[in-house]
Design an enzyme around this catalytic site. Sequence first.
Site, PDB file in Angstrom:
ATOM      1  N   ASP A   7       0.847  -1.184   0.000  1.00 14.14           N
ATOM      2  CA  ASP A   7       0.000   0.000   0.000  1.00 14.14           C
ATOM      3  C   ASP A   7       0.892   1.246   0.000  1.00 14.14           C
ATOM      4  O   ASP A   7       1.654   1.469   0.944  1.00 14.14           O
ATOM      5  CB  ASP A   7      -0.863  -0.059   1.267  1.00 14.14           C
ATOM      6  N   ASN A  21      -6.999  12.266 -11.420  1.00 15.14           N
ATOM      7  CA  ASN A  21      -7.704  12.588 -12.666  1.00 15.14           C
ATOM      8  C   ASN A  21      -7.584  14.094 -12.883  1.00 15.14           C
ATOM      9  O   ASN A  21      -7.123  14.821 -12.008  1.00 15.14           O
ATOM     10  CB  ASN A  21      -9.161  12.121 -12.635  1.00 15.14           C
ATOM     11  N   GLY A  29      -9.761   4.017  -6.316  1.00 15.33           N
ATOM     12  CA  GLY A  29      -8.429   3.418  -6.452  1.00 15.33           C
ATOM     13  C   GLY A  29      -7.404   4.028  -5.520  1.00 15.33           C
ATOM     14  O   GLY A  29      -7.705   4.371  -4.369  1.00 15.33           O
ATOM     15  N   VAL A  30      -6.182   4.197  -6.027  1.00 17.28           N
ATOM     16  CA  VAL A  30      -5.097   4.723  -5.199  1.00 17.28           C
ATOM     17  C   VAL A  30      -5.362   6.186  -4.808  1.00 17.28           C
ATOM     18  O   VAL A  30      -4.975   6.636  -3.724  1.00 17.28           O
ATOM     19  CB  VAL A  30      -3.730   4.516  -5.910  1.00 17.28           C
ATOM     20  N   ASP A  31      -6.050   6.913  -5.662  1.00 18.96           N
ATOM     21  CA  ASP A  31      -6.426   8.315  -5.405  1.00 18.96           C
ATOM     22  C   ASP A  31      -7.284   8.385  -4.134  1.00 18.96           C
ATOM     23  O   ASP A  31      -7.009   9.173  -3.206  1.00 18.96           O
ATOM     24  CB  ASP A  31      -7.200   8.840  -6.627  1.00 18.96           C
ATOM     25  N   THR A 119      -3.320   1.585 -14.691  1.00 18.03           N
ATOM     26  CA  THR A 119      -3.602   0.148 -14.893  1.00 18.03           C
ATOM     27  C   THR A 119      -4.809  -0.352 -14.101  1.00 18.03           C
ATOM     28  O   THR A 119      -5.104  -1.548 -14.119  1.00 18.03           O
ATOM     29  CB  THR A 119      -2.388  -0.735 -14.527  1.00 18.03           C
ATOM     30  N   TYR A 122      -8.423   3.056 -15.256  1.00 14.83           N
ATOM     31  CA  TYR A 122      -8.158   3.535 -16.623  1.00 14.83           C
ATOM     32  C   TYR A 122      -7.770   2.433 -17.620  1.00 14.83           C
ATOM     33  O   TYR A 122      -7.504   2.717 -18.788  1.00 14.83           O
ATOM     34  CB  TYR A 122      -7.094   4.650 -16.593  1.00 14.83           C
TER      35      TYR A 122
END
Length: 167
Positions: A7, A21, A29-31, A119, A122
């Site tokens: 993580d 974005n 996701g990671v955002d 990945t 997107y």
Amino acid sequence: MKLIKGDITKLEVDAVVNAANTSLLGGGGVDGAIHRAGGPAILEECKRIRAKQGGCKVGDAVITTAGNLPAKFVIHTVGPVWNGGKNNEETLLASAYRSSLALALEHKLSSIAFPNISTGIYRFPKDRAAEIAVNTVKEFLSANNAEIEVTFVCFDDENYRIYKELM
Ligand code: AR6
């Protein structure tokens, strides 16, 4: 260049990169994970940047505080949405890595950690994205004579396997 599975929000590096974005207003996701773990200071700074320059273009990057994360900064970059490969996706993905590294250089950072940009949501093909990531970073570091420790952080098993083979 280093590879780990885990993580990215847990890493004690100078900067963690966020796969953001163009709105810079957060997402999944990671955002989502970075904003959740880092707290509201990150979004506040993203909003200030947005007010000044209207978000972040695909392939560009911006830098903010890391809020409550163990890292010092978050570099938000925007990877391309995969649309079959005929819309300049490969060049734009390379550009996302390069823009992030350029900010790290500009701010004299000595360590940076990347997630596997584009990945997830997107849908960029993972094997091709990994090749682009590793080659772009390698080329950037040598072209700029930069001594930045770069960690590739894989969250899912498939990316980790691909990167392990590649590196
Ligand atoms: N640490 C490291 N990697 C992670 C983590 C984590 N905590 N969580 C997920 N990943 P994605 P994208 C991996 O979808 O494809 C957002 O809504 C994940 O396994 O986060 O660039 C943004 O706001 C995958 O390999 O980013 C944008 O709208 C990688 O991070 C959009 O998603 C990237 O997956 C960006 O899509």
